[in-house]
Write an enzyme that holds these catalytic residues in place. Structure first.
Site, PDB file in Angstrom:
ATOM      1  N   ARG A   1       0.778  -1.199  -0.146  1.00  0.00           N
ATOM      2  CA  ARG A   1       0.113   0.074  -0.113  1.00  0.00           C
ATOM      3  C   ARG A   1       0.835   1.230  -0.088  1.00  0.00           C
ATOM      4  O   ARG A   1       1.904   1.278   0.743  1.00  0.00           O
ATOM      5  CB  ARG A   1      -0.855   0.065   1.187  1.00  0.00           C
ATOM      6  CG  ARG A   1      -2.277  -0.815   1.188  1.00  0.00           C
ATOM      7  CD  ARG A   1      -3.099  -0.309   0.269  1.00  0.00           C
ATOM      8  NE  ARG A   1      -4.318  -1.222   0.117  1.00  0.00           N
ATOM      9  CZ  ARG A   1      -4.522  -2.322  -0.576  1.00  0.00           C
ATOM     10  NH1 ARG A   1      -3.344  -2.718  -1.418  1.00  0.00           N
ATOM     11  NH2 ARG A   1      -5.658  -3.107  -0.459  1.00  0.00           N
TER      12      ARG A   1
ATOM     13  N   GLU B   1      -3.676   7.437  -4.152  1.00  0.00           N
ATOM     14  CA  GLU B   1      -4.222   7.060  -5.772  1.00  0.00           C
ATOM     15  C   GLU B   1      -5.446   7.635  -6.142  1.00  0.00           C
ATOM     16  O   GLU B   1      -6.306   7.821  -5.297  1.00  0.00           O
ATOM     17  CB  GLU B   1      -4.503   5.593  -5.755  1.00  0.00           C
ATOM     18  CG  GLU B   1      -3.128   4.700  -5.503  1.00  0.00           C
ATOM     19  CD  GLU B   1      -3.276   3.461  -5.437  1.00  0.00           C
ATOM     20  OE1 GLU B   1      -4.222   2.687  -5.684  1.00  0.00           O
ATOM     21  OE2 GLU B   1      -2.256   2.677  -4.656  1.00  0.00           O
TER      22      GLU B   1
ATOM     23  N   HIS C   1      -1.433  -0.205  -9.858  1.00  0.00           N
ATOM     24  CA  HIS C   1      -2.083  -0.960  -8.758  1.00  0.00           C
ATOM     25  C   HIS C   1      -2.551  -2.098  -9.498  1.00  0.00           C
ATOM     26  O   HIS C   1      -3.765  -2.444  -9.492  1.00  0.00           O
ATOM     27  CB  HIS C   1      -3.119  -0.273  -7.976  1.00  0.00           C
ATOM     28  CG  HIS C   1      -3.283  -0.831  -6.479  1.00  0.00           C
ATOM     29  ND1 HIS C   1      -3.770  -0.059  -5.522  1.00  0.00           N
ATOM     30  CD2 HIS C   1      -3.258  -1.925  -6.397  1.00  0.00           C
ATOM     31  CE1 HIS C   1      -3.940  -0.986  -4.620  1.00  0.00           C
ATOM     32  NE2 HIS C   1      -3.609  -2.390  -4.800  1.00  0.00           N
TER      33      HIS C   1
HETATM   34  C1  DGY Z   1      -5.591  -6.218  -2.674  1.00  0.00           C
HETATM   35  O1  DGY Z   1      -6.284  -7.297  -2.778  1.00  0.00           O
HETATM   36  O2  DGY Z   1      -5.566  -5.625  -1.333  1.00  0.00           O
HETATM   37  C2  DGY Z   1      -4.788  -5.484  -3.580  1.00  0.00           C
HETATM   38  O3  DGY Z   1      -4.348  -4.357  -3.451  1.00  0.00           O
HETATM   39  C3  DGY Z   1      -5.750  -5.726  -5.049  1.00  0.00           C
HETATM   40  O4  DGY Z   1      -5.876  -6.654  -5.409  1.00  0.00           O
END
Ligand code: DGY
Length: 327
Positions: free
Chosen positions: A239, A268, A285
């Protein structure tokens, strides 16, 4: 008897729609743009279930509008978009999609690592530009990946999938996590535990695989980037908010690190202009974005909803305490 009313903020995939439609009355948001917040709040009012994406904020204001909601199924493993305590307080079950995206995400982290080390972004731009003048000795020389040291920050399912890949590249693997894993697993994955400072100082590639929690918010600071080797690369598929992005830009500007490859960002879809440099590979992402994996993720979310309304415990419930009264 008509089934529970569900809102899905995307049309999902065919397999997931079939699961949901077995018993539920489902309304899909089918517009090409994302569902606007006010539209979400309006449409959820009469719904008992929601299938949502990580771009939708499930917070107090949302839950106030969603007075009939009993379950929210996030199509993601990360759930920092969901105020879990607020869901629990209101008795709303919340589920995520762990397990199915580990290998796909590790594949992509590996892709990023290879791309930044071998300057693929620059090479691709040159090959398409019409300006390539042919093979040259010092053209786009990058760094080897094989035989180097990989530092994994976070050693859960995805971190371990990275360690398994590293074996094929004869890399030395270092890891840090909140707790050290059993010795037999360290042996199996050929991974050595290090404290954070040592891991940063010894790694040629630092790859992040922690969830976004209060404890991991802005884990990567100016001081931490300064501990990395000036030849090292930073990879993030976790993240964006795990990183102080301004500190990362500063580390790149001052050549504290050699480059970065990123799939996630603090705000984002905004990407800090300071990250748009030749030695940074940027992706939007997409680490879990294989058709197989995204299909599985939506099926898991749909199954969680179906099981909940069948009176079963959803396999991926994150706040099982809300079931206590009904179990
Ligand atoms: C998640 O699943 O947390 C990812 O960032 C997207 O697949």
């Amino acid at each position: 008897m008509p089934g529970p009313k569900i809102l899905a903020t995307r049309p999902l995939f065919e397999d997931a729609r079939s699961i949901l439609q077995e018993k539920c009355q489902v309304e899909y948001w089918r517009e090409p743009e994302r569902i606007p917040r006010e539209e979400l709040l309006a449409r959820v009012q009469d719904k008992q279930g929601l299938v949502c994406l990580l771009t939708e904020r499930i917070d107090e204001a949302f839950l106030r509008a969603a007075s009939q909601l009993r379950i929210v199924a996030n199509v993601a493993v990360g759930f920092d978009n969901i105020d879990l305590p607020a869901c629990t307080k209101r008795g709303v079950a919340a589920t995520n999609t762990p397990g199915v995206l580990d290998e796909t995400t590790a594949d992509f982290a590996w892709t990023l690592m290879m791309a930044v080390a071998r300057r693929l972004g620059e090479g691709e731009a040159l090959a398409r530009s019409g300006k390539w003048t042919g093979w040259d000795l010092d053209q786009l020389v990058g760094a080897d990946v094989w035989g180097k040291t990989l530092g994994l920050v976070g050693f859960g399912r995805i971190g371990r999938a990275m360690a398994r890949r590293a074996g094929g590249f004869r890399m030395k693997v270092l890891y840090i996590d909140v707790r050290r894993v059993p010795e037999d697993l360290e042996k199996e994955l050929n991974a050595e535990y290090r404290d954070m400072d040592t891991l940063l100082a010894q790694s040629d590639f630092v790859s992040v695989h922690v969830p976004l929690l209060a404890e991991t918010q802005r884990l990567f600071t100016t001081a931490r980037f300064a501990r990395m080797k000036p030849t090292a690369f930073f990879i993030n598929t976790a993240r964006g908010s795990v990183v102080d992005e301004a500190a990362l830009v500063h580390a790149l500007e001052t050549k504290k690190i050699a480059g970065a490859a990123l799939d996630v960002y603090e705000k984002e879809p905004f990407i800090n202009a300071g990250l748009k440099r030749p030695n940074v590979v940027l992706a939007p992402h997409i680490a879990s974005a294989s058709l197989e994996t995204r299909t599985k993720m939506t099926c898991i979310a749909a199954t969680n909803i179906r099981d909940f309304f069948d009176g079963k415990r959803p396999a991926n419930i994150m706040n099982p305490e809300v079931l206590k009264t009904t179990e």
